[in-house]
Design a protein around this motif. Structure first.
Motif, PDB file in Angstrom:
ATOM      1  N   ARG A 162      16.579   4.044   0.681  1.00  0.00           N
ATOM      2  CA  ARG A 162      16.286   5.469   0.720  1.00  0.00           C
ATOM      3  C   ARG A 162      15.012   5.821  -0.058  1.00  0.00           C
ATOM      4  O   ARG A 162      14.802   6.983  -0.402  1.00  0.00           O
ATOM      5  CB  ARG A 162      17.475   6.260   0.166  1.00  0.00           C
ATOM      6  N   ASP A 163      14.192   4.841  -0.308  1.00  0.00           N
ATOM      7  CA  ASP A 163      12.938   5.064  -1.020  1.00  0.00           C
ATOM      8  C   ASP A 163      12.004   5.901  -0.149  1.00  0.00           C
ATOM      9  O   ASP A 163      11.623   5.491   0.949  1.00  0.00           O
ATOM     10  CB  ASP A 163      12.292   3.719  -1.359  1.00  0.00           C
ATOM     11  N   ARG A 164      11.629   7.104  -0.637  1.00  0.00           N
ATOM     12  CA  ARG A 164      10.766   8.000   0.133  1.00  0.00           C
ATOM     13  C   ARG A 164       9.294   7.619   0.036  1.00  0.00           C
ATOM     14  O   ARG A 164       8.470   8.091   0.825  1.00  0.00           O
ATOM     15  CB  ARG A 164      10.938   9.448  -0.350  1.00  0.00           C
ATOM     16  N   PHE A 165       8.952   6.765  -0.933  1.00  0.00           N
ATOM     17  CA  PHE A 165       7.547   6.442  -1.163  1.00  0.00           C
ATOM     18  C   PHE A 165       7.116   5.156  -0.460  1.00  0.00           C
ATOM     19  O   PHE A 165       5.944   4.995  -0.146  1.00  0.00           O
ATOM     20  CB  PHE A 165       7.279   6.343  -2.662  1.00  0.00           C
ATOM     21  N   TYR A 166       8.051   4.268  -0.262  1.00  0.00           N
ATOM     22  CA  TYR A 166       7.744   3.005   0.428  1.00  0.00           C
ATOM     23  C   TYR A 166       8.764   2.827   1.541  1.00  0.00           C
ATOM     24  O   TYR A 166       9.861   2.310   1.342  1.00  0.00           O
ATOM     25  CB  TYR A 166       7.767   1.837  -0.562  1.00  0.00           C
ATOM     26  N   ARG A 204       0.875  -1.178   0.000  1.00  0.00           N
ATOM     27  CA  ARG A 204       0.000   0.000   0.000  1.00  0.00           C
ATOM     28  C   ARG A 204       0.906   1.221   0.000  1.00  0.00           C
ATOM     29  O   ARG A 204       2.119   1.107   0.181  1.00  0.00           O
ATOM     30  CB  ARG A 204      -0.926   0.010   1.223  1.00  0.00           C
ATOM     31  N   LEU A 205       0.330   2.376  -0.216  1.00  0.00           N
ATOM     32  CA  LEU A 205       1.112   3.602  -0.191  1.00  0.00           C
ATOM     33  C   LEU A 205       1.545   3.924   1.237  1.00  0.00           C
ATOM     34  O   LEU A 205       0.746   3.825   2.174  1.00  0.00           O
ATOM     35  CB  LEU A 205       0.301   4.766  -0.757  1.00  0.00           C
ATOM     36  N   GLY A 206       2.814   4.315   1.391  1.00  0.00           N
ATOM     37  CA  GLY A 206       3.290   4.756   2.690  1.00  0.00           C
ATOM     38  C   GLY A 206       2.798   6.156   2.998  1.00  0.00           C
ATOM     39  O   GLY A 206       2.075   6.782   2.212  1.00  0.00           O
ATOM     40  N   ALA A 207       3.196   6.682   4.159  1.00  0.00           N
ATOM     41  CA  ALA A 207       2.686   7.983   4.606  1.00  0.00           C
ATOM     42  C   ALA A 207       3.044   9.092   3.630  1.00  0.00           C
ATOM     43  O   ALA A 207       2.178   9.892   3.223  1.00  0.00           O
ATOM     44  CB  ALA A 207       3.236   8.289   6.000  1.00  0.00           C
ATOM     45  N   HIS A 208       4.312   9.169   3.230  1.00  0.00           N
ATOM     46  CA  HIS A 208       4.731  10.219   2.290  1.00  0.00           C
ATOM     47  C   HIS A 208       4.034  10.030   0.950  1.00  0.00           C
ATOM     48  O   HIS A 208       3.538  10.996   0.357  1.00  0.00           O
ATOM     49  CB  HIS A 208       6.244  10.182   2.112  1.00  0.00           C
TER      50      HIS A 208
END
Length: 273
Positions: free
Chosen positions: A219-223, A127-131
């Protein structure tokens, strides 16, 4: 077919590019301002990603539906992918999903297990993370206003970290984005894709049974790591590879990640008990 020769065609109702030799590998790409086959410099970028696997597989880059109707769901998008695979192949095939394509790949493997031999998930999660959820909502608001230039600039701003030239790339996309993505001048397909993916959650789907490899950048900002590890827990027997110094985009071309994915997809699948 050679690794450099590319065939443009259709699979079912979806745009497709084919490259390479060997067993089939269906590649479901990440989010872009248009769902159709890319052109120009953007096409070259997608071909580079395909070429990494084309020595070992016949790679089928598969787009998403174009001209989607209001109310299209993520299940509808996945169903179009499943139809394309059913029309083209007479047996389960390897599937590689990247970012948004990875969300589709998960729903495909969960809802149509008979179509997927082995599953590789890169730069994606259950699912999509918070960011990612927050930026997705902002993108949806911009897309709802229908300004393609503004949307493409926001898209570039979102995908590129600040230290990698976010501002000049966003400016470039505002000025030249409609030329790079001619199919994205009408933002409706991107808007509907964003809205549909926003509701994606693997926890609500049947359990994935295909052998699965999950590859993410540390360093993935989306997951975020918690989303990545949750994904691994939700897919029994899955293998997780985290490349700690890579981000959402750079892990896609990471040599170790690519080599691990090729080895995993090429391995024999044990017979069912």
């Amino acid at each position: 077919m050679s690794r450099r020769r590319v065939l443009d065609r259709r699979l079912g109702g979806l745009d497709c590019m084919v490259m390479g030799a060997g067993p089939p590998l269906v590649m479901l790409p990440g989010l872009a301002p248009e769902n159709r086959r890319p052109v120009g410099a953007i096409r070259n970028g997608e071909l580079q990603t395909m070429a990494q696997y084309a020595r070992d597989f016949t790679v089928y880059w598969l787009g998403r539906p174009v001209g989607m109707a209001d109310g299209t769901t993520f299940a509808d998008i996945t169903a179009a992918t499943a139809e394309a695979l059913t029309l083209e192949f007479d047996r389960p095939v390897n599937v590689l999903g990247i970012s948004t394509g990875g969300s589709i790949a998960q729903q495909l493997a969960a809802s149509y297990p008979e179509l997927v031999r082995r599953l590789a998930l890169v730069s994606t999660g259950c699912r999509l993370g918070a960011h990612a959820a927050a930026t997705q909502q902002e993108m949806i608001k911009i897309a709802a206003r229908g300004n393609a230039r503004q949307l493409m600039a926001a898209f570039a701003w979102d995908i590129v970290p600040a230290w990698r030239g976010r501002i000049p790339l966003a400016a470039l996309m505002y000025g030249f984005g409609p030329r790079l993505y001619p199919g994205g001048r009408d933002v409706k397909d991107l808007y509907l894709t964003l809205v549909a993916e926003d509701a994606f959650d693997l926890r609500a789907l049947p359990t994935i049974t295909a052998p699965t490899l999950i590859v993410n950048g540390g360093r993935d900002r989306f997951y975020e790591p918690e989303i990545v590890h949750e994904t691994a827990r939700l897919i029994p027997g899955s293998t997780l590879l985290v490349r700690e110094k890579r981000g959402h985009v750079t892990v896609v071309s990471d040599r170790r990640a690519v080599a691990t994915t090729i080895g995993f997809l090429g391995a024999p699948t044990p017979p069912l008990p």
